[in-house]
Design a protein around this motif. Sequence first.
Motif, PDB file in Angstrom:
ATOM      1  N   GLY A   1       7.260 -41.147  -2.023  1.00  0.00           N
ATOM      2  CA  GLY A   1       7.471 -40.689  -3.135  1.00  0.00           C
ATOM      3  C   GLY A   1       8.731 -39.618  -3.140  1.00  0.00           C
ATOM      4  N   LEU A   2       8.282 -38.306  -3.495  1.00  0.00           N
ATOM      5  CA  LEU A   2       9.367 -37.243  -3.484  1.00  0.00           C
ATOM      6  C   LEU A   2       9.601 -36.732  -2.073  1.00  0.00           C
ATOM      7  CD1 LEU A   2       9.056 -35.586  -6.856  1.00  0.00           C
ATOM      8  CD2 LEU A   2      11.032 -36.422  -6.113  1.00  0.00           C
ATOM      9  N   GLU A   3       8.527 -37.107  -1.234  1.00  0.00           N
ATOM     10  CA  GLU A   3       8.493 -36.304   0.027  1.00  0.00           C
ATOM     11  C   GLU A   3       9.300 -37.229   1.135  1.00  0.00           C
ATOM     12  OE1 GLU A   3       7.826 -33.377   0.730  1.00  0.00           O
ATOM     13  OE2 GLU A   3       6.933 -33.231  -1.223  1.00  0.00           O
ATOM     14  N   THR A   4       9.855 -38.341   0.481  1.00  0.00           N
ATOM     15  CA  THR A   4      10.503 -39.252   1.334  1.00  0.00           C
ATOM     16  C   THR A   4      11.757 -38.611   1.636  1.00  0.00           C
ATOM     17  OG1 THR A   4       9.691 -41.143  -0.023  1.00  0.00           O
ATOM     18  CG2 THR A   4      11.343 -41.534   1.898  1.00  0.00           C
ATOM     19  N   THR A   5      12.367 -38.749   3.099  1.00  0.00           N
ATOM     20  CA  THR A   5      13.319 -38.110   3.471  1.00  0.00           C
ATOM     21  C   THR A   5      14.586 -39.058   3.123  1.00  0.00           C
ATOM     22  OG1 THR A   5      12.412 -37.171   5.510  1.00  0.00           O
ATOM     23  CG2 THR A   5      14.962 -37.664   5.640  1.00  0.00           C
ATOM     24  N   LEU A   6      15.682 -38.632   2.668  1.00  0.00           N
ATOM     25  CA  LEU A   6      16.637 -39.265   1.830  1.00  0.00           C
ATOM     26  C   LEU A   6      17.927 -39.434   3.076  1.00  0.00           C
ATOM     27  CD1 LEU A   6      16.967 -38.185  -1.667  1.00  0.00           C
ATOM     28  CD2 LEU A   6      15.569 -40.051  -0.717  1.00  0.00           C
ATOM     29  N   SER A   7      17.547 -40.228   3.957  1.00  0.00           N
ATOM     30  CA  SER A   7      18.495 -40.364   5.094  1.00  0.00           C
ATOM     31  C   SER A   7      17.991 -41.338   6.106  1.00  0.00           C
ATOM     32  CB  SER A   7      18.859 -39.190   6.114  1.00  0.00           C
ATOM     33  OG  SER A   7      19.589 -39.395   7.127  1.00  0.00           O
ATOM     34  N   ARG A   8      18.723 -42.385   6.247  1.00  0.00           N
ATOM     35  CA  ARG A   8      18.168 -43.543   7.285  1.00  0.00           C
ATOM     36  C   ARG A   8      18.624 -42.926   8.644  1.00  0.00           C
ATOM     37  NH1 ARG A   8      19.321 -49.692   5.431  1.00  0.00           N
ATOM     38  NH2 ARG A   8      17.685 -49.567   6.990  1.00  0.00           N
ATOM     39  N   ASP A   9      19.298 -41.818   8.750  1.00  0.00           N
ATOM     40  CA  ASP A   9      19.200 -41.526  10.189  1.00  0.00           C
ATOM     41  C   ASP A   9      17.902 -40.937  10.599  1.00  0.00           C
ATOM     42  OD1 ASP A   9      21.938 -42.135  10.212  1.00  0.00           O
ATOM     43  OD2 ASP A   9      22.381 -40.042   9.782  1.00  0.00           O
ATOM     44  N   PHE A  10      16.892 -40.745   9.777  1.00  0.00           N
ATOM     45  CA  PHE A  10      15.620 -40.249  10.374  1.00  0.00           C
ATOM     46  C   PHE A  10      14.476 -41.256  10.184  1.00  0.00           C
ATOM     47  CE2 PHE A  10      18.520 -36.809   9.815  1.00  0.00           C
ATOM     48  CZ  PHE A  10      18.506 -36.082  11.040  1.00  0.00           C
ATOM     49  N   LYS A  11      13.687 -41.254  11.166  1.00  0.00           N
ATOM     50  CA  LYS A  11      12.338 -42.114  11.018  1.00  0.00           C
ATOM     51  C   LYS A  11      11.678 -41.902   9.720  1.00  0.00           C
ATOM     52  CE  LYS A  11      11.055 -44.691  14.764  1.00  0.00           C
ATOM     53  NZ  LYS A  11      11.472 -44.246  16.114  1.00  0.00           N
ATOM     54  N   GLY A  12      11.395 -42.944   9.048  1.00  0.00           N
ATOM     55  CA  GLY A  12      10.828 -42.988   7.775  1.00  0.00           C
ATOM     56  C   GLY A  12      11.747 -42.686   6.591  1.00  0.00           C
ATOM     57  N   GLY A  13      12.821 -42.427   7.085  1.00  0.00           N
ATOM     58  CA  GLY A  13      13.761 -41.895   5.927  1.00  0.00           C
ATOM     59  C   GLY A  13      14.395 -43.230   5.175  1.00  0.00           C
ATOM     60  N   THR A  14      15.190 -43.065   4.265  1.00  0.00           N
ATOM     61  CA  THR A  14      15.610 -44.270   3.385  1.00  0.00           C
ATOM     62  C   THR A  14      16.704 -43.701   2.560  1.00  0.00           C
ATOM     63  OG1 THR A  14      15.237 -45.921   1.562  1.00  0.00           O
ATOM     64  CG2 THR A  14      14.178 -43.689   1.160  1.00  0.00           C
ATOM     65  N   ASP A  15      17.753 -44.508   2.398  1.00  0.00           N
ATOM     66  CA  ASP A  15      18.939 -44.184   1.840  1.00  0.00           C
ATOM     67  C   ASP A  15      19.038 -44.534   0.143  1.00  0.00           C
ATOM     68  OD1 ASP A  15      21.404 -42.787   1.631  1.00  0.00           O
ATOM     69  OD2 ASP A  15      22.572 -44.118   2.908  1.00  0.00           O
ATOM     70  N   LEU A  16      19.893 -43.918  -0.393  1.00  0.00           N
ATOM     71  CA  LEU A  16      19.708 -44.366  -2.020  1.00  0.00           C
ATOM     72  C   LEU A  16      21.226 -44.843  -2.230  1.00  0.00           C
ATOM     73  CD1 LEU A  16      18.444 -41.125  -3.433  1.00  0.00           C
ATOM     74  CD2 LEU A  16      17.105 -43.012  -2.896  1.00  0.00           C
ATOM     75  N   SER A  17      21.457 -45.415  -3.319  1.00  0.00           N
ATOM     76  CA  SER A  17      22.551 -46.164  -3.811  1.00  0.00           C
ATOM     77  C   SER A  17      23.307 -44.944  -4.327  1.00  0.00           C
ATOM     78  CB  SER A  17      22.479 -47.061  -4.726  1.00  0.00           C
ATOM     79  OG  SER A  17      21.910 -46.721  -5.951  1.00  0.00           O
ATOM     80  N   GLY A  18      24.744 -45.178  -4.568  1.00  0.00           N
ATOM     81  CA  GLY A  18      25.447 -44.075  -5.225  1.00  0.00           C
ATOM     82  C   GLY A  18      24.863 -43.445  -6.298  1.00  0.00           C
ATOM     83  N   GLY A  19      24.596 -44.515  -7.305  1.00  0.00           N
ATOM     84  CA  GLY A  19      23.959 -44.002  -8.541  1.00  0.00           C
ATOM     85  C   GLY A  19      22.650 -43.356  -8.478  1.00  0.00           C
TER      86      GLY A  19
END
Lengths: 629, 619
Positions: A495-513
């Motif tokens: 949820g909101l606790e997710t790290t927004l970067s794929r550089d870090f374990k468990g993190g995810t990246d978002l699209s531009g929009g």
Amino acid sequence: MSSTSTQARRDRLRLLRLLRQAPRPLVALSILIQLILGAAPVAFMVFSSAGVGKVGAAAAGGTSSAAWHHLELLIVLAAATLVVGQVLAPVQQLIGWSLKYRIDVDTYRRLMAANYAAPGIAVLERPQVRAALDEVIADMRRTWVSLGGAAAAVLTLIARYTAFLGALAVVAVELGPVAALAVGAGGMVLRVTHRRGATAYSTAIVDTIQLRRRHGFLANQGLSPAIGKEARVFGFGPWFADRGSDEGLGYFRMLWKVRSSTFITPFVIAATVTALGTATALAQLAWPRFGGGLAAGTTALVAQAVLAVAGIGSSFDESDYPIAYGITSMRHLEQVEAAVAEARAATTNGMGTGTATPPVRPVRHSIRFEDVTFTYPGADEPVLSGLTLELTAGTSLAVVGVNGAGKTTLIKLLCRFYEPDSGRILADGLDVAALDAARWQRQIAATFQDYGRYPLSAADNIGFGAVELVGDRAAVDRAATRAGAADYLSTLPEGLETTLSRDFKGGTDLSGGQWQRVALARAMLAVEGGASVLILDEPTASLDIRAEADFIEGFLELTRGTTTIVVSHRFATVRRADRIVVLDGGRLVEDGSHDELMALGGRYAEMFTVQAARFAQPAAAGGSDGERD
Amino acid sequence: MAPRPKQGWFRGPRDAFATTGVLFREDPVRGVAATAMIFSDALSGPLLGLALAALVEDTARGHTGAAVFAGCCVAVLAVVQLTMGHFVTMVFGVLGERAAVATVNRLVRTVQDRVTLTRQEDPEFADELSLLEKDLFRLQFVVRGLLVTLAVVAQMVVTVVLLGRLQPLLMLLPVAALAPYFAGRYGQRIAERTRTDAEADQRRAYALLTLAQKPGPMMEIRLAGLAGELQRRQEELILGLGRTQRHAETLSALARTAGQLVFGLGYGTALYVVVRSAVQGHAGAGDVVLAIVLARQVATGVTQILSLALDMRLTGLIGARLRRIMTAAAQDEAAQDKAAQTGNGTRTSQAPDSLSEGIVLEGVCFRYPGGDRDILKDLDLTLPAGSVVALVGENGAGKSTLVKLLCGLYEPTAGRILLDGTDLATVAARRWRERTSAAFQDFVRLEFPVQQVVGVGDLPRVGDPDAARAALTEAGAMDLVDSFPEGLATPIGTSFAEGRDLSGGQWQKLALARAMMRREPVLLILDEPTAALDAQAEHALFERHLDRARRAAAARGAIALFVSHRFSTVSMADHIVVLEDGAVAEHGGHAELLASGGTYARLFELQARGYRGQAARRR
């Protein structure tokens, strides 16, 4: 010579001063251990040579004689001094690490302070300042070059010079001042050559900083996944690799030249001097006519002492380069700090009167640009020239114009990231230049085109709109919902606790929009946090259709009544503004509502029509019921 | 943890020697010279001991001439010891820098050309690469360390033989040296493990620090008053890092101290044994001096081997990381070859240079490795040859993923992509990519002179100014470049001292120009390439683009596909594909889709509202 060595000494002293950041007992302990480490080899040679001197007597007396017991004691003492030295070395390294760490934490703090302290950004955008800042950061990340490492390295000189002076005393006492001077001076010549070489080299490194940065940039970009797509589609990976190598080799060839001129001839000369000095002392030791021809024990002692004195001419791996690089790092940091301090002083002095700054209040009536002219540092042409523009509080203003018309500059000036060359910006009649810049900046909420993508949780990314609300989950949720980001953020793994970067374990990246909506949420939060002016710089650039429509009908509605400035190329967004201005060549060329400007048939009408032509005829599915309010 | 030592034991030396090869390959002559210097440096130690013993002995016996000669030998050997290391450093500097440049070159080729994009985007792979990149500049030091270790080992052999001649028991002295060696290894392993664990925290702290220098965050941080908060967080990360490291450093120091203690006792015993045998008449004063000096060299030698052996571990790590990355690349290439072979009998298919039927996707699924859901779900889609296709959909619908699959950047986890009936899996990805061209939303900001920034879009013509001009014109960027005093030769980007910084829109135009470089792509993709452009620039661009696309379509059945959120451009397409939740929701012409009243019609209407009729007035 004297000026450079004075400078070098002063720099070392400044490094030593950094040790004040470390706890005193730790520094004291380190100094004590260094003294012991320096004294141990001298003690060892004294005890062991005394032992050598006793061999004859003990041999005569046998293993039960007093001479043998005396000799046994000397052996134990010699071995003990050696053991002390060996055992203390790792302890010293640990303390050295501790000192380095403490000081580096402080360096990191100073870096952060420099990074965040200047209210304007012009200073940090200056190429030299940026380069210096990047260098310090790069140095910190290298484990062997840092201010802390350099300061700790200065302490290791204590051990080196203690051993040197101890051995020198032995030579002087046993062989006289001439021998001591010969070998001592010989060793010091080499020492100075080492140190100067390190200084010259680190200076060369500083002088070629830009080339090195460029080299590092190319290596970094070349290895980054960010170029992965295009490198593959265009197949330019190998080409890029070769470009990087060519430029890298070009840079290193320059460096190699400096190195061979600094490090070959001077060293050959110095080495010869040292060899002569050492040979002189040793020859004197062997020659009875010049005071030599001593007993075996004394010869052994003096020979070892001579070598130990000459040893000052060795390269101090633990200190020469760490200190030289540490000094350049320190200068870089000080350069950044000075520039930031100067910029800070300039901003706060901008108020003119010198009395306390007027309190910053939310904008209630108007914001007025009065004959504002601004030229970027180093640019030939002004971006804004004599711009006058008034915005009524509680209404929205759209700024349009071709790329480079000065739209973003206008915003940066309002935020006081830059100060106008001439003219004034008034908030409720008060010159914003007279306000405390940091407080005034809190009045503004904004999304910029290159908004931050922080490698932190989604909640933090939104919470970063207003520092007071960073941990306020309810406020963050509200802002996310308003910006249309709540739905997809809630589907993330944590949820909101997710790290927004794929550089870090468990993190995810978002699209531009998706990122853009996070940035909008951040601005929403800032408004909730008390900002009274909302700036949206290309807020819909990477939004999809529904998101843009939601934005127009939702977000813009939500912010109604907030003083808003929108910069956009999307006219569906622009036309919703109460007032629209067209900028061209740093001036205001059209000004009015959508309808007024359409009726005028000028630049705005032309630009709008290009985008709207497709929608001119009502589509099958709907009529012209675009108005919802 | 159990298998680790074994791995270290067998692979460590192999990797370390592989790394040495990397260093020497670029300049074997210097490599040999440096090696010779290192060995002469190390061997000067025992010789110095012999000369010193002679000096003492001859002085005691009153052989003045011999004693003076011995003294001069001592002086020369001492200076060799003092300075040789310096000259070695110089030579190694050149070797190391050369090798680092060559290795980066090799790595860039590997990660940008040989491994798959999915692998490159994998965080673990990225970690490995970033650790390796960080260690690369240490290459010269670790290789030097390895050679010095070998030289010191040779020195120890000589020393031990000399000691053994004095008293055979002394040959056991190096056994005592094993204690510090193993203690050091233990300490190094702890430190290394901590370093890997702490890597993420450190990266995060520095990412925050450097982020604060980018223009956007720089401004946001000030508006939101974030300075304190960011400082607090970074401090937390750094301090946490320090705590972990301190623990590791302490353990490692304790271990080393214990090891040194064991050796010290051994040394004391050795000294005692020698002196005792001298006293019993088996040796003279010179022999005792020799023993003292040489035995101490065993101590220094051990310390040196100890600390350098630690470097050797790092050499091994560099070699191991390099090996793992190269293995991954080989695996990726093998997997591609295998796919190419099993897909279509035995041979790799040719990439088509024209299309007659088009591109067909059959039941295509895609899921990121380790992902828990399909991004594309059983997607069926036909892109007819010679069509201009618009891809529409909300964020997260899978548009960018689909684009990557079409460019051959990702491979479907299930299903097939057919090019005129040929399975894309049987075509070498590289060959197919040569037939495509693309501009992406997250385009690359290449910092070279304009000519190259644009020219790399078609490498054979990277230096061709006419080609670059034509592409720039097509992208509407020629005006911009003409405004630069140096024109096409103008360096772009701030990594140059004199480089020009561009606005987002200007960068985007250069990326578009790059996509316009290839003369005859069969598939041209524009993935939201105009987000930062103004309305007129976008419109003009698309008109030119469509014009060209139609010509390419007529000539070789080329397909132009673009992703856009603006219906003013979308509706120019022949064929519109609407993606929803990883699958095709609908497709067809603009009028057709509007009439059907589905997702497309709804989205169109949403956007049209913004432009039609009265502007919604705000009070």
